[in-house]
Design a protein around this motif. Structure first.
Motif, PDB file in Angstrom:
ATOM      1  N   SER A 259      -4.179   9.531  -0.115  1.00 58.86           N
ATOM      2  CA  SER A 259      -4.546   8.704  -1.262  1.00 58.86           C
ATOM      3  C   SER A 259      -3.696   7.445  -1.183  1.00 58.86           C
ATOM      4  CB  SER A 259      -4.245   9.428  -2.562  1.00 58.86           C
ATOM      5  OG  SER A 259      -4.963  10.645  -2.580  1.00 58.86           O
ATOM      6  N   VAL A 260      -4.343   6.306  -1.448  1.00 61.23           N
ATOM      7  CA  VAL A 260      -3.634   5.040  -1.287  1.00 61.23           C
ATOM      8  C   VAL A 260      -3.647   4.258  -2.602  1.00 61.23           C
ATOM      9  CG1 VAL A 260      -3.492   2.891   0.031  1.00 61.23           C
ATOM     10  CG2 VAL A 260      -4.371   4.964   1.120  1.00 61.23           C
ATOM     11  N   GLY A 261      -2.463   3.839  -3.027  1.00 66.19           N
ATOM     12  CA  GLY A 261      -2.352   2.983  -4.209  1.00 66.19           C
ATOM     13  C   GLY A 261      -1.981   1.582  -3.758  1.00 66.19           C
TER      14      GLY A 261
ATOM     15  N   MET B 191      -1.432   4.904  -6.612  1.00 64.50           N
ATOM     16  CA  MET B 191      -1.664   6.033  -5.701  1.00 64.50           C
ATOM     17  C   MET B 191      -1.920   7.307  -6.499  1.00 64.50           C
ATOM     18  SD  MET B 191      -0.184   8.928  -4.433  1.00 64.50           S
ATOM     19  CE  MET B 191       1.557   8.755  -4.803  1.00 64.50           C
ATOM     20  N   TYR B 192      -1.118   7.457  -7.533  1.00 69.33           N
ATOM     21  CA  TYR B 192      -1.239   8.619  -8.406  1.00 69.33           C
ATOM     22  C   TYR B 192      -2.631   8.678  -9.031  1.00 69.33           C
ATOM     23  CZ  TYR B 192       0.951  12.153 -11.293  1.00 69.33           C
ATOM     24  OH  TYR B 192       1.288  13.329 -11.866  1.00 69.33           O
TER      25      TYR B 192
ATOM     26  N   MET C 276       3.189  -2.974   4.032  1.00 64.74           N
ATOM     27  CA  MET C 276       2.991  -4.252   3.353  1.00 64.74           C
ATOM     28  C   MET C 276       2.073  -5.116   4.204  1.00 64.74           C
ATOM     29  SD  MET C 276       6.451  -6.418   3.781  1.00 64.74           S
ATOM     30  CE  MET C 276       7.781  -5.824   4.779  1.00 64.74           C
ATOM     31  N   LEU C 277       1.154  -5.764   3.538  1.00 59.71           N
ATOM     32  CA  LEU C 277       0.209  -6.624   4.244  1.00 59.71           C
ATOM     33  C   LEU C 277       0.350  -8.040   3.707  1.00 59.71           C
ATOM     34  CD1 LEU C 277      -2.962  -4.368   4.160  1.00 59.71           C
ATOM     35  CD2 LEU C 277      -1.331  -4.630   6.018  1.00 59.71           C
TER      36      LEU C 277
ATOM     37  N   LEU D  13       0.852  -1.197   0.000  1.00 59.90           N
ATOM     38  CA  LEU D  13       0.000   0.000   0.000  1.00 59.90           C
ATOM     39  C   LEU D  13       0.883   1.241   0.000  1.00 59.90           C
ATOM     40  CD1 LEU D  13      -1.733  -2.332   1.237  1.00 59.90           C
ATOM     41  CD2 LEU D  13      -3.029  -0.578   2.412  1.00 59.90           C
ATOM     42  N   PHE D  14       0.715   2.037  -1.012  1.00 63.11           N
ATOM     43  CA  PHE D  14       1.494   3.275  -1.138  1.00 63.11           C
ATOM     44  C   PHE D  14       0.606   4.422  -0.666  1.00 63.11           C
ATOM     45  CE2 PHE D  14       3.996   6.578  -2.816  1.00 63.11           C
ATOM     46  CZ  PHE D  14       5.228   6.053  -3.175  1.00 63.11           C
ATOM     47  N   ILE D  15       1.031   5.073   0.434  1.00 61.12           N
ATOM     48  CA  ILE D  15       0.174   6.086   1.055  1.00 61.12           C
ATOM     49  C   ILE D  15       0.801   7.460   0.861  1.00 61.12           C
ATOM     50  CG2 ILE D  15      -0.865   6.826   3.247  1.00 61.12           C
ATOM     51  CD1 ILE D  15      -0.135   3.807   4.129  1.00 61.12           C
TER      52      ILE D  15
END
Ligand code: C2E
Ligand code: CA
Ligand code: CA
Length: 715
Positions: free
Chosen positions: A408-410, A432-433, A371-372, A309-311
C-alpha cells in the motif's frame, strides 16, 4: 604560556653554558691570581738573588782588583797612593768603609786623609759578627756586602783590604722591576678574564644559534605534523602526514598517515552504519531525512514539486510469523532490490537531480520510502505508485518456496501538503494507512481529512495495549436463553472499552482496527482469560452447566499461540466439555478451510464447542459447512431485523432447517420483540439472544438474572 621544546632546551642550554662559563672563569681567576702572585714573588726572589749575586761578584772583583793594585803601595807604606786609590773607589761606589790592616789586625789605613783609625785593631771597627781574617771572606749583612781581600806579594799575605759596599740603589731597581712584574701580571690576568668572558659570550651566542637552528630545522617537521594533526582533528580531510624524509620524523609522518587511513576507514564504516540499513543496505531513515531536507530546499529554490511515497508491505507480518524472521528478512532484501530496479528504470524517464540511490530508503520493518523530485503531475506519480504496487505484487521465491505480499502506498506532495520533512513523512504515512484501509495494493494521495480518521484509528491501535493494563477494558455478558423454557443456558462475553477521554468505544469500531495489528492476540487472550475466570469463580457456583460464548477473531485463527492458549485455559480451569463456546465468523474460516478444520478439531478435542457467528452474511456457498467440525450457527441479527419487514422469514426458516438437518443447534441473535421470538421458536429455533431478554451488561447483572432462574414465561 606554553614553551616549545626548542625554547625550553634553548634556555636550559644557555643557562648551562653561562653557568659552566662562569665557573670556569671564577676558577681561572682564582688560579690565575694565585699563579700570578707566586710568579711575581718568585720573579722578585730570583731577581733579588741574581742582582745580589752579581753585586757580590762585582764587589769581589772590585775588592780583588783593588787589592792587586794596592800591593806595592801597601808594601811601600805609600799612604797617599793608598788613599788616592781608596778614595777613587769611594767616589764610584757606595762604599761604607775601607780598611787595610796588617796580619796582626792593626789598621794601617782607613781611606781618610787624616787616618783617624790608624793603629787601632780592626775588630774594634768592624760591625759585630765579622771575622778578623787573612783569608778572602765575603758576607752580606743587612744591606751591606762585607769583603775581606788579602793583599799579597807573591805567595805571602801581608795585609788585608776590608771594604763594605752597600746596594741600596740596586734594591731600588729590584723593587721597581718587581712592581713592573706585578703590573704585567695584572694586565695578563685582565686580558685572560676578558678573553674568557668573550669566550663565554661567544658560547652563549652559539647556544642561542643552536636553539634557533633546532627550532628552525630540527623541530620544524614536528610543528608541521602538529599543525596537520590539528587541522585533521578540525575536520579538514585533505591532510597528508607523509614527510619526504628518511629519519625518525619521516617514520612519525608515515605512522600518522597510517593512523589517518585507519581512522578514515572506520569513520566511513561508522558513517555507512549510521546512514544505511544493515539488512537491505539501502539508505536509512536518518539519511533519507537529510537528503529529503536538501531536496526540499533545492525544490523550493527551483519552484519544483517533490513527492514522498510511503510504501508498506501488506501481509508481511504473516510471512514473518509463518515462515520465520530469516525468510522475512530475505523477502525484505528482495523487495528492496525490486524497488531499486524500478527506480533505476524510472530514472531514465524522470530527470532526477540526485543519484537514485538516495531516493529510496528503508524506514524499518516493512516500510520503505521513496522521494520523487521534479515530478510534473499526479498522473506521473500515480503511474509510479502503481508500478511499485505491481513489482511487489509478484510472489517472492525464498528457499524454493513462494510468498506473496502486496504493497500500500501513501503519497504526499511538497509544497502542496507540507513544507517540512517531518510533515511530509507523517502525511505520507497517514495516506498509506488510508490506502491500506481502502483495500490492499492501493495507493492514495494525502487528503487533509484523512488526518482525523487516521489519527483516531492510530490512537485506538496504539491505545489498546495500555487499555488492557490500565483496566479500561471490561466484559459485558448477554444471556442466551433456551426458547423451550426461557432458561438462561449461557451468555456471550462481549468486550467493552471505557476510554478515559473518548468515552465508551464500541467493539465494532475498535476490534476491526485491532485485528490489523499484533495486539489482537493479546486482546483475544485477555478476553478468554477474564471470561473463564468469571465463569469459574462466579457463574459455575450458581450454574454448573453454563455455556460461555467467547468471540475469536479470524486474525488469530492461524496463530499457533492460540491453539496452546485454548488448550491451556480449558485444562487449567478444568472446564467440563461443551462449556466453552468459541464463536468464529464464516469469513474468518474460509481462507484455508483445511487448516481451519484441523484447528477447530483440535479445540473440540479438548472440549470446546464451535459456533459460526453472524451466519448468513458471509459466503453464499454452504458446502463448506460439511467439512467443518461445528456445533451450531448463530443466525445474524440482520435477518431477524428484516423479518419485521417481511424479508428475513424465509432465510431464517431455511437456516434453521439446514441446521436441524445437519444436527446443528441455532442461536437467533437480535431478538427484540415478542413476535420475533414467537416466529423463531415456531420454526424450530433452539436458542435466542437479544434485547428482549437482556442487553449485554456487567457480570453482576448476569448473576442477578441467574438467581431469577428464567427470563420469560415460555408460550
Ligand atoms: P457479535 O458477535 O455478533 O455480538 C453481538 C452483538 O449484537 C453485540 O454488539 C450485541 O450488543 C448486539 N446485540 C445483541 N442483542 C441485540 C439486539 O436485540 N438488537 C441489537 N440491535 N443488537 C443486539 P456489540 O457488543 O457491540 O458487539 C459487536 C461486535 O463486536 C460483536 O458482534 C463481535 O463481532 C465483536 N466483539 C465483541 N466482543 C468481542 C470480543 O471479545 N472478541 C472479538 N473478537 N469480537 C468481539
Ligand atoms: Ca458473537
Ligand atoms: Ca453475531
Amino acid at each position: 604560556m606554553k614553551h616549545s621544546i626548542a625554547t625550553r632546551y634553548g634556555i636550559l642550554l644557555a643557562a648551562m653554558t653561562a653557568l659552566v662559563g662562569c665557573c670556569v672563569l671564577l676558577v681561572n681567576i682564582f688560579y690565575l691570581e694565585r699563579y700570578a702572585h707566586a710568579a711575581i714573588e718568585e720573579g722578585q726572589h730570583h731577581l733579588t738573588d741574581a742582582v745580589e749575586k752579581q753585586l757580590i761578584r762585582d764587589a769581589q772583583l772590585v775588592a780583588e782588583s783593588l787589592a792587586n793594585n794596592l800591593d806595592t803601595a801597601v808594601y811601600g807604606s805609600d799612604f797617599s797612593s793608598i788613599q788616592e786609590q781608596l778614595e777613587a773607589l769611594s767616589r764610584n761606589t757606595n762604599v761604607a768603609y775601607t780598611y787595610i790592616y796588617n796580619t796582626s789586625g792593626t789598621v794601617i789605613h782607613d781611606g781618610s786623609a787624616e787616618l783617624h783609625n790608624y793603629g787601632r785593631h780592626i775588630s774594634e771597627l768592624l760591625p759585630p759578627g765579622l771575622p778578623v781574617t787573612l783569608e778572602p771572606d765575603t758576607r752580606k749583612i743587612g744591606q751591606y756586602i762585607h769583603i775581606a781581600q788579602p793583599i799579597h806579594s807573591g805567595e805571602t799575605t801581608f795585609a788585608v783590604l776590608r771594604i763594605a759596599i752597600t746596594y741600596t740603589e740596586a734594591e731600588e731597581d729590584i723593587r721597581e722591576m718587581s712592581a713592573d712584574l706585578a703590573l704585567q701580571g695584572k694586565e695578563l690576568r685582565n686580558s685572560i678574564v676578558i678573553t674568557s668572558l668573550s669566550i663565554i659570550i661567544l658560547l652563549l651566542a652559539a647556544a642561542m644559534a643552536l636553539v634557533f637552528f633546532l627550532s628552525q630545522h630540527l623541530l620544524a617537521p614536528i610543528r608541521q605534523l602538529v599543525d596537520h594533526c590539528r587541522r585533521y582533528a578540525a575536520g579538514e580531510s585533505q591532510i597528508h602526514f607523509k614527510l619526504e624524509r628518511n629519519d625518525e620524523f619521516g617514520l612519525l609522518g608515515d605512522a600518522l598517515e597510517e593512523m589517518k587511513d585507519s581512522i578514515n576507514r572506520s569513520r566511513s564504516q561508522v558513517e555507512r552504519l549510521a546512514y544505511h540499513d544493515a539488512l537491505t543496505q539501502l539508505p536509512n531513515r536518518r539519511m533519507f531525512n537529510e537528503e529529503l531536507n536538501k531536496m526540499l530546499s533545492w525544490a523550493d529554490r527551483h519552484n519544483n514539486q517533490v513527492a514522498v511515497l510511503f510504501i508498506d508491505l501488506d501481509h508481511f507480518k504473516q510471512v514473518n510469523d509463518v515462515a520465520g524472521h530469516e525468510v522475512g528478512d530475505k523477502l525484505l532484501i528482495q523487495a528492496g532490490n525490486r524497488l531499486t530496479n524500478l527506480l533505476v528504470t524510472e530514472a531514465e524517464n524522470i530527470d532526477f537531480p540526485v543519484p537514485e540511490s538516495l531516493l529510496l530508503a528503508r524506514l524499518g520493518g516493512d516500510e520503505f520510502v521513496m522521494m520523487l523530485p521534479n515530478c510534473k503531475d499526479r498522473q506521473q506519480i500515480s503511474r509510479i505508485a502503481t508500478r511499485i504496487a505491481d513489482v511487489l505484487d509478484h510472489s517472492f521465491t525464498i528457499e524454493d518456496r513462494r510468498y506473496t505480499v502486496s504493497a500500500s502506498v501513501g503519497i504526499t506532495l511538497f509544497p502542496e501538503h507540507g513544507r517540512s520533512v517531518t510533515e511530509l513523512l507523517k502525511q505520507a504515512d497517514i495516506a498509506m494507512y488510508a490506502a491500506k484501509h481502502s483495500g490492499r495494493k492501493r495507493h492514495r494521495f494525502f487528503e487533509p481529512q484523512m488526518n482525523n480518521e487516521v489519527i483516531s484509528k492510530m490512537l485506538i491501535q496504539q491505545g489498546v495495549r495500555d487499555a488492557m493494563h490500565k483496566g479500561e477494558l471490561k466484559l459485558a455478558y448477554q444471556p442466551i436463553v433456551d426458547m423451550e423454557n426461557g432458561d438462561i443456558v449461557g451468555a456471550e462475553a462481549l468486550i467493552r472499552w471505557e476510554h478515559p477521554e473518548r468515552g465508551p468505544i464500541a467493539p465494532d469500531t475498535f476490534i476491526p482496527l485491532i485485528e490489523k495489528t499484533d495486539q489482537i492476540m493479546p486482546l483475544t487472550l485477555w478476553t478468554l482469560e477474564h471470561a473463564c475466570l468469571d465463569l469459574i469463580q462466579q457463574i459455575m457456583p450458581r450454574r454448573d452447566r453454563f455455556k460461555l460464548s467467547v468471540n475469536i477473531s479470524g486474525a488469530v485463527l492461524r496463530e499457533p499461540a492460540i491453539q496452546d492458549a485454548i488448550h491451556n485455559i480449558i485444562q487449567r480451569h478444568r472446564l467440563p466439555k461443551h462449556t466453552l463456546h468459541l464463536e468464529l465468523t464464516e469469513t474468518s474460516m474460509m481462507e484455508n478451510i483445511q487448516s481451519c478444520a484441523d484447528t477447530l478439531r483440535d479445540w473440540k478435542k479438548v472440549g470446546a464447542d464451535i459456533w459460526i457467528d453472524d451466519f448468513g452474511t458471509g459466503y453464499s456457498s454452504l458446502s463448506y459447512l460439511h467439512s467443518l467440525p461445528i456445533d451450531g450457527l448463530k443466525i445474524d441479527r440482520s435477518f431477524i431485523a428484516e423479518m419485521n419487514r417481511g424479508q428475513g422469514d424465509q432465510v431464517i426458516e431455511t437456516i434453521i432447517t439446514l441446521a436441524n438437518s445437519m444436527g446443528l443447534k441455532t442461536v437467533s441473535e437480535g431478538i427484540e420483540t415478542e413476535s420475533q421470538q414467537h416466529f423463531v421458536h415456531s420454526r424450530g429455533g433452539h436458542y435466542a439472544q437479544g434485547y428482549l431478554y437482556a442487553k449485554p451488561a456487567p457480570l453482576k447483572q448476569l448473576l442477578k438474572l441467574l438467581d431469577k432462574e428464567t427470563l420469560y414465561e415460555p408460550l
